[in-house]
Design an enzyme around this catalytic site. Structure first.
Site, PDB file in Angstrom:
ATOM      1  CD  GLU A   1      46.208  32.464  67.256  1.00 48.33           C
ATOM      2  OE1 GLU A   1      45.416  30.976  67.496  1.00 48.33           O
ATOM      3  OE2 GLU A   1      46.203  33.381  67.003  1.00 48.33           O
TER       4      GLU A   1
ATOM      5  CG  HIS B   1      46.941  39.296  61.021  1.00 46.03           C
ATOM      6  ND1 HIS B   1      47.071  38.494  60.963  1.00 46.03           N
ATOM      7  CD2 HIS B   1      45.558  38.086  60.608  1.00 46.03           C
ATOM      8  CE1 HIS B   1      46.425  37.417  61.690  1.00 46.03           C
ATOM      9  NE2 HIS B   1      45.476  37.077  60.605  1.00 46.03           N
TER      10      HIS B   1
ATOM     11  CB  CYS C   1      46.600  37.314  64.237  1.00 47.09           C
ATOM     12  SG  CYS C   1      45.923  35.672  63.943  1.00 47.09           S
TER      13      CYS C   1
END
Length: 510
Positions: free
Chosen positions: A133, A302, A167
């Site tokens: 990103e 994550h 993400c």
């Protein structure tokens, strides 16, 4: 364009350099002897009736910056109460990049290292996809910059491009790589998945949740970490919890509370879908049981910050508790939780009472199944797309092949906006010396030593370097601030941006 990379190309023209380790600190001797076969698999690639067996992760490489700021010192510098970053967020240190590292250089470094350590040829790679990103060009993909590494091999037949959604891009790239290997398009070569980002925030409460790094994964059949086929639970929706509308700035717009709520909601939905799919598979095999956390030897997440992961593991236990028809509230993990029997998941996102009770109940499970995966995240911070795969690397670095053999590793990947998936990796049963699993584990055994070799930068210097990065990251016709000698040996870096905004990269020699 080719003139811009002339110096970098000369670095790659030394064939002997591509046959040895980049640096003894980063590449232990055991890894130097581990080679992957570059033989294609024509029977599997061309016969539609056969699935390639055990498609998954063959090798994994991690790159993180050579410098960090200590979170205890940052608390003092920022004038916040002691423990806000270290206890409240669960962070110890935060890696960061100076102005002469960008997303292209991070990915160049991690790909170069993975291919060299694995000792595969550049022409044995048929797909390369980048999840990121960190956008520095609205048209030119990071993947195209990485193709300079392939120049000497003459291999231009490499599918894949960049994939972007906060993400989650790395996980999308991993799924695409595995799907390619299992498809009629597969030509028998490896796929390479790259996840990389630089997570930086403006001065304020969010800055301590930054970080930077990259992960590269080699994907193919007969893998020591195989993606379990048919077991993906995905949730996607439209929400503005974290986004980057200002293309001239590296800083995001963040609604912290909303983002945590979205993370938990996505976790609930993905876990429910995953359980439904694995239970369906079990039923077809004559097994009638419910899927719970006990069916995973490890669970990784994550990791925007480590404390959120502890809360997330507790939430998985909450899901199991509510899904059980008759949980034992008199003993065991659910003891004393009877007051929460009728709560609704969607009403618990911000409930401190529920959070506290289930964190306490799941404390031992967290230590067993999840905490070891936070080794890198606690010391380097949030890497965005590589975050969950850094957790995987941490897990592999802290257990032996014998301990991991046959285990199921649950993986929850989240990207704001939002896109999320839960899937699972199954470790090979073969943990013998020289086995693919043993080679994978040993290749990451130096992770702690590499973290220890970084330079600690005072908060004042960190703030100064972040200011320079903010002011110069989009400048044209300039030489970025930073010394190559500050980088790990074998690291790529941004050497120059010319008057047409073309970027030239160089490689720090060994």
């Amino acid at each position: 364009m080719f003139r811009l990379f002339s110096q970098a190309k000369r670095c790659l023209q030394v064939k002997q350099g591509l046959q040895r380790s980049l640096c003894p600190v980063h590449f232990p001797a055991a890894v130097q002897q581990n080679r992957f076969s570059t033989t294609s698999h024509p029977a599997q690639a061309q016969t539609s009736s056969l699935w390639p067996k055990d498609v998954g992760i063959l090798a994994l490489e991690v790159y993180f910056p050579s410098q960090y700021v200590d979170q205890v010192e940052l608390e003092k510098y920022d004038g916040v109460e002691a423990g806000k970053y270290t206890i409240g967020l669960g962070q110890k240190q935060m890696g960061f990049c100076a102005a002469h590292e960008d997303i292209n250089s991070l990915c160049l470094t991690v790909v170069h290292r993975l291919v060299e350590r694995s000792r595969i040829s550049w022409d044995s790679i048929g797909r390369l996809e980048v999840g990121t990103e960190t956008i520095i060009d609205k048209s030119k993909a990071v993947k195209t910059v990485l193709m300079q590494l392939f120049e000497d091999s003459g291999n231009t037949d490499v599918e894949g491009i960049d994939t972007t959604n906060a993400c989650y891009g790395g996980t999308a790239s991993l799924f695409n790589a595995a799907d390619w290997v299992e498809s009629s398009s597969w030509d028998g070569r490896y796929a390479l998945v790259v996840c990389g980002d630089i997570a930086v925030y403006a001065t304020g409460n969010a800055r301590p949740t930054g970080g930077a790094g990259a992960v590269a994964m080699l994907v193919g059949p007969d893998a020591p970490l195989a993606l379990e086929r048919g077991l993906r639970g995905t949730h996607m929706e439209h929400v503005y919890d974290f986004y980057k509308p200002d293309l001239a700035s590296e800083y995001p717009m963040v609604d912290g509370q909303l983002s945590i709520q979205c993370y938990f909601r996505a976790l609930d939905r993905c876990y429910a879908t995953y359980r439904k799919k694995i239970e369906s598979q079990w039923q077809k095999a004559g097994i009638n049981k419910r899927c719970t956390l006990e069916d995973f030897q490890f669970m990784i997440f994550h990791t925007p910050f480590c404390k959120l992961v502890q809360k997330s593991l507790a939430r998985v236990v909450l899901n199991d508790f509510l899904a059980s028809s008759s949980p034992d509230v008199e003993s065991g993990i659910y003891k004393g939780l009877q007051d929460f029997r009728n709560v609704k998941l969607e009403e618990t996102y911000s409930s401190k009472e529920v959070d506290k009770a289930f964190q306490k109940a799941s404390q031992e499970l967290f230590k067993q199944k999840t905490q070891p995966s936070l080794f890198l995240s606690a010391r380097n911070g949030n890497m965005y797309t590589p975050s969950v795969y850094g957790c995987l690397a941490s897990l592999l670095a802290q257990y032996s092949a014998e301990q991991l053999a046959g285990s199921r590793i649950g993986v929850f990947s989240y990207g704001s906006g939002l896109a999320a998936s839960m899937f699972s990796l199954k470790a090979s049963e073969n943990s013998a010396p020289g086995s693919p699993l043993e080679k994978l584990v040993s290749s990451l055994s130096d992770l702690g030593a590499r973290l220890d070799s970084r330079k600690c930068v005072p908060p004042e210097k960190f703030a100064e370097m972040m200011k320079i990065r903010e002011e110069t990251h989009h400048l044209v016709d300039h030489t970025p601030h930073g010394l190559s000698s500050d980088l790990f040996p074998g690291t790529w870096y941004l050497e120059r941006v010319d008057e047409k905004n073309r970027r030239k990269y160089a490689w720090r020699t060994l």
